[in-house]
Design a protein around this motif. Structure first.
Motif, short mmCIF file in Angstrom:
data_model
loop_
_atom_site.label_atom_id
_atom_site.label_comp_id
_atom_site.label_asym_id
_atom_site.label_seq_id
_atom_site.Cartn_x
_atom_site.Cartn_y
_atom_site.Cartn_z
N ALA A 216 36.56 41.96 32.12
CA ALA A 216 37.58 40.96 31.80
C ALA A 216 36.96 39.61 31.47
O ALA A 216 35.87 39.28 31.92
N ASP B 73 41.55 37.22 31.87
CA ASP B 73 42.18 37.66 30.62
C ASP B 73 43.39 36.79 30.28
O ASP B 73 44.43 37.30 29.87
N SER C 168 42.81 44.50 44.62
CA SER C 168 43.34 44.26 43.28
C SER C 168 42.36 43.56 42.37
O SER C 168 42.47 43.68 41.14
N LEU D 97 40.33 45.85 40.06
CA LEU D 97 41.15 46.36 38.96
C LEU D 97 41.31 45.34 37.84
O LEU D 97 41.21 45.68 36.68
N LEU D 98 41.55 44.10 38.22
CA LEU D 98 41.68 43.04 37.21
C LEU D 98 40.37 42.83 36.46
O LEU D 98 40.37 42.66 35.24
N ALA E 105 38.04 44.97 35.88
CA ALA E 105 37.74 46.13 35.03
C ALA E 105 38.67 46.24 33.84
O ALA E 105 38.40 47.02 32.92
N SER E 106 39.73 45.44 33.82
CA SER E 106 40.76 45.60 32.78
C SER E 106 40.31 45.10 31.41
O SER E 106 40.93 45.40 30.42
N GLY E 107 39.25 44.30 31.35
CA GLY E 107 38.83 43.69 30.09
C GLY E 107 38.25 44.60 29.09
O GLY E 107 37.83 45.63 29.09
#
Length: 86
Positions: free
Chosen positions: A2, A60, A78, A81-82, A84-86
């Motif tokens: 991210a 992001d 959490s 997860l944030l 890794a979202s990028g």
């Protein structure tokens, strides 16, 4: 990974703590120096919905809050997860 932006000011222990947490995750981030009275601080305030403290952290483009908010995200699982979202 991210895209992370963190608004900081020199000598801020909460800024240091937030950056250390991100470092421990191997997360790359852009640190934006935003001392009181600077355009960067005003930008931080506008983007965060009026929050005037530092750090203010964006992942992001989404405002996640300050240091305590970042630590709470990590405690809940959490944050990974944030990141890794990028």
């Amino acid at each position: 990974m991210a895209a992370i932006e963190i608004y900081t000011q020199p000598g801020c222990p909460y800024c240091t703590r937030a950056m250390r947490l991100l470092d421990s995750k191997g997360a790359a981030y852009t640190e934006i120096d935003a001392p009181h009275g600077t355009p960067e601080r005003e930008q931080s305030r506008e983007r965060s919905g009026g929050r005037s403290s530092v750090p203010q952290i964006f992942i992001d483009g989404r405002h996640v809050g300050g240091c305590d908010d970042l630590v709470a995200l990590d405690a809940r699982g959490s944050l990974d997860l944030l990141l890794a979202s990028g």
